[in-house]
Design a protein around this motif. Structure first.
Motif, PDB file in Angstrom:
ATOM      1  N   ILE A   2       0.847  -1.195   0.000  1.00  0.00           N
ATOM      2  CA  ILE A   2       0.000   0.000   0.000  1.00  0.00           C
ATOM      3  C   ILE A   2       0.882   1.244   0.000  1.00  0.00           C
ATOM      4  O   ILE A   2       2.047   1.206   0.386  1.00  0.00           O
ATOM      5  CB  ILE A   2      -0.964   0.026   1.207  1.00  0.00           C
ATOM      6  CG1 ILE A   2      -0.191   0.176   2.526  1.00  0.00           C
ATOM      7  CG2 ILE A   2      -1.842  -1.221   1.230  1.00  0.00           C
ATOM      8  CD1 ILE A   2      -1.092   0.408   3.733  1.00  0.00           C
ATOM      9  N   GLU A  51      -2.114   5.788   1.716  1.00  0.00           N
ATOM     10  CA  GLU A  51      -3.081   4.823   2.253  1.00  0.00           C
ATOM     11  C   GLU A  51      -2.756   4.483   3.697  1.00  0.00           C
ATOM     12  O   GLU A  51      -3.655   4.346   4.541  1.00  0.00           O
ATOM     13  CB  GLU A  51      -3.066   3.547   1.412  1.00  0.00           C
ATOM     14  CG  GLU A  51      -3.656   3.681   0.027  1.00  0.00           C
ATOM     15  CD  GLU A  51      -3.519   2.401  -0.776  1.00  0.00           C
ATOM     16  OE1 GLU A  51      -4.529   1.690  -0.925  1.00  0.00           O
ATOM     17  OE2 GLU A  51      -2.389   2.107  -1.233  1.00  0.00           O
ATOM     18  N   GLN A  85      -3.789   7.338   5.989  1.00  0.00           N
ATOM     19  CA  GLN A  85      -5.251   7.374   6.138  1.00  0.00           C
ATOM     20  C   GLN A  85      -5.715   6.364   7.178  1.00  0.00           C
ATOM     21  O   GLN A  85      -6.581   6.657   8.003  1.00  0.00           O
ATOM     22  CB  GLN A  85      -5.924   7.102   4.791  1.00  0.00           C
ATOM     23  CG  GLN A  85      -7.443   7.222   4.849  1.00  0.00           C
ATOM     24  CD  GLN A  85      -8.091   7.049   3.490  1.00  0.00           C
ATOM     25  OE1 GLN A  85      -7.451   6.630   2.534  1.00  0.00           O
ATOM     26  NE2 GLN A  85      -9.364   7.379   3.389  1.00  0.00           N
TER      27      GLN A  85
END
Length: 323
Positions: A33, A37, A40
């Motif tokens: 990822i 990401e 987040q």
């Protein structure tokens, strides 16, 4: 595993944490990822576990980098430590606090030396693995806390068993521990037996398992207390620095905290070393469920240390074979 989970690890000779963290993060399916990401997921979590291998300097560099990402995203994470006991929290806060009530003005070296003495870490060479987290907390005015049971009590539990301890020793221990799944329990029992070269008695393995369960429940209580201490309007993510075994199979401390408060959003990140096989094969191997249990939510993969694996059971095997 027994040494890691009960005594909070052996004292390894270390130098320092690398200045630059070199790692990548994969999800539970083994797919890498992006940093965006990752951030987040971090900012949307109430509790973040960073499960390390204690003597790996790259793991500590990775943990520091992840905490810095949170700070860069406008958060003021609270940092909890397995390696410090709950009773030591006030010493930690006295050191990191910017208030006038903190340590008397001292040089940086003197303040570090005094804190190390108060925590009983004078003889521990792995101090350089954990002190940078306290420096970071002091720089950014972050709250910190010790989460684990006092070492003396941990050792007594493992040796004597919780049922044979005095009431005064057990006074602050959890009176109720959340029930572990049967799959998780059998996996930990298996690792405890293998950690003792399949020579430990059933009685000893049971004592060790109860000790681990109580430690997990105790650390979950510590996290829950820090979570409740924060204002509802200003809750910051709690980052737990702890051994990977305490959150393995997506259980341990995480499932104990789930028993206390199912609404807390938890993110379980396991730190691993890449081995000499191809990276893709290795990632698939560690992300595959074990007896139906995923090990973590995310996997932070650091470089291979090319560390020679020592078979600590070799001497017992030799003795058993009569050679």
């Amino acid at each position: 595993l027994p040494l890691i989970l009960i005594s909070a690890c052996s004292h390894q000779s270390v130098l320092s944490i690398p200045e630059k963290a070199n790692y990548f993060v994969a999800n539970e399916h083994g797919k890498e990822i992006s940093s965006k990401e990752l951030i987040q997921q971090l900012v949307n979590s109430d509790v973040i576990y960073l499960g390390e291998i204690h003597d790996n300097p790259d793991h500590h560099a990775t943990q520091l980098d992840i905490i810095k990402k949170l700070i860069g995203a406008g958060k003021k994470p609270v940092i909890g430590f397995e390696f410090f006991s709950r009773e030591q929290t006030s010493w930690l806060l006295s050191f990191t606090s910017k208030s006038k009530h903190s340590f008397r003005p001292l040089t940086e070296d003197k303040a570090s030396e005094l804190l190390r003495h108060r925590l009983g870490w004078n003889q521990r060479e792995d101090w350089n693995f954990y002190y940078p987290f306290l420096e970071l907390a002091k720089k950014h005015d972050l709250q910190v806390f010790g989460a684990d049971i006092h070492q003396g009590i941990r050792i007594r539990m493992a040796r004597a068993g919780i049922d044979n301890m005095m009431s005064i020793e057990k006074n602050d221990l959890p009176s109720k521990v959340g029930e572990d799944s049967e799959e998780y329990k059998q996996l930990i029992y298996q690792e405890l037996r293998e950690g003792h070269c399949n020579m430990a008695s059933d009685e000893l393995v049971t004592k060790l398992y109860k000790t681990i369960s109580l430690r997990n429940a105790y650390m979950a209580q510590s996290i829950h207390s820090m979570f409740d201490d924060q204002s509802q309007k200003q809750k910051e993510p709690i980052v737990m620095i702890l051994g990977r075994g305490h959150i393995d199979y997506d259980a341990g401390v995480k499932s104990q905290l789930q028993h206390l408060n199912p609404s807390i959003r938890q993110l379980n990140i396991g730190l691993y070393e890449n081995n000499k096989s191809t990276a893709d094969d290795h990632i698939q191997k560690i992300t595959n469920p074990v007896h139906g249990l995923n090990r973590h939510n995310l996997y932070a993969i650091t470089a291979d240390r090319s560390k020679k694996q020592v078979d600590h059971c070799a001497a017992f095997k030799k003795h058993k074979s009569g050679s």
